[in-house]
Design a protein around this motif. Sequence first.
Motif, PDB file in Angstrom:
ATOM      1  N   ILE A  12       0.852  -1.204   0.000  1.00 15.23           N
ATOM      2  CA  ILE A  12       0.000   0.000   0.000  1.00 15.23           C
ATOM      3  C   ILE A  12       0.881   1.245   0.000  1.00 15.23           C
ATOM      4  CG2 ILE A  12      -1.569   1.362   1.458  1.00 15.23           C
ATOM      5  CD1 ILE A  12      -3.027  -1.294   2.116  1.00 15.23           C
ATOM      6  N   MET A  32      -8.104   4.007   5.628  1.00 18.40           N
ATOM      7  CA  MET A  32      -9.177   3.312   6.325  1.00 18.40           C
ATOM      8  C   MET A  32      -8.859   1.829   6.459  1.00 18.40           C
ATOM      9  SD  MET A  32     -10.929   5.944   6.740  1.00 18.40           S
ATOM     10  CE  MET A  32     -12.156   5.177   7.808  1.00 18.40           C
ATOM     11  N   ASP A  33      -9.186   1.260   7.626  1.00 14.35           N
ATOM     12  CA  ASP A  33      -9.121  -0.195   7.811  1.00 14.35           C
ATOM     13  C   ASP A  33     -10.283  -0.798   7.024  1.00 14.35           C
ATOM     14  OD1 ASP A  33      -9.468  -2.884   8.996  1.00 14.35           O
ATOM     15  OD2 ASP A  33      -7.979  -2.202  10.443  1.00 14.35           O
ATOM     16  N   ILE A  34      -9.992  -1.769   6.170  1.00 13.05           N
ATOM     17  CA  ILE A  34     -11.063  -2.321   5.318  1.00 13.05           C
ATOM     18  C   ILE A  34     -11.980  -3.286   6.080  1.00 13.05           C
ATOM     19  CG2 ILE A  34      -9.919  -1.990   3.077  1.00 13.05           C
ATOM     20  CD1 ILE A  34      -9.179  -4.989   3.156  1.00 13.05           C
ATOM     21  N   HIS A 117     -12.043  -8.042  15.533  1.00 11.83           N
ATOM     22  CA  HIS A 117     -10.803  -7.636  14.863  1.00 11.83           C
ATOM     23  C   HIS A 117     -10.673  -8.310  13.496  1.00 11.83           C
ATOM     24  CE1 HIS A 117      -6.677  -6.349  14.594  1.00 11.83           C
ATOM     25  NE2 HIS A 117      -6.239  -7.585  14.504  1.00 11.83           N
TER      26      HIS A 117
END
Length: 138
Positions: A12, A32-34, A117
């Motif tokens: 990324i 952003m956390d997907i 999580h």
Amino acid sequence: MAYDQDNIFARIVRGEIPCHRVYEDADTLAFMDIMPQAEGHTLVVPKSAGEDIFSTSPEAAAAAMCTAQRVARAVKKAFAPPGIMIAQLNGAAAGQSVCHLHIHVIPRYVGKDLGIHAANPADHAVLAEHAARIRAAL
Ligand code: AMP
């Protein structure tokens, strides 16, 4: 264990894999956390290689924390959660699943449990909208 140059966050950072970018400077990237554990869950990474808190330079760790503070302020403004959790996991035993140091910025609400999580992928259009909201609050 040697740092894997092809771990997902390294890719990324190199721009080989897309992300919903929130903030970037010379040393850090936030996106952003997907699989968010709450709406607005954002990740901050140093751009330099380092698997965890032990193998990351103090300078890179400090830069990541400065960006996490900046992002946390913007997430607070954008989503108005009463609490924000800052988390950073080291080693599989601690729940670390991506071996490039990262800081989680997660909104928290009274009486609302933290989402599971890395379990529930979010809609990309929603993540794009959340990233735009946080960017606008930076
Ligand atoms: P950790 O378990 O602390 O290593 O956290 C890794 C986080 O990265 C998890 O919260 C995952 O949901 C998230 N994640 C995994 N792959 C991606 C990706 N391609 N883009 C954004 N977040 C990701």
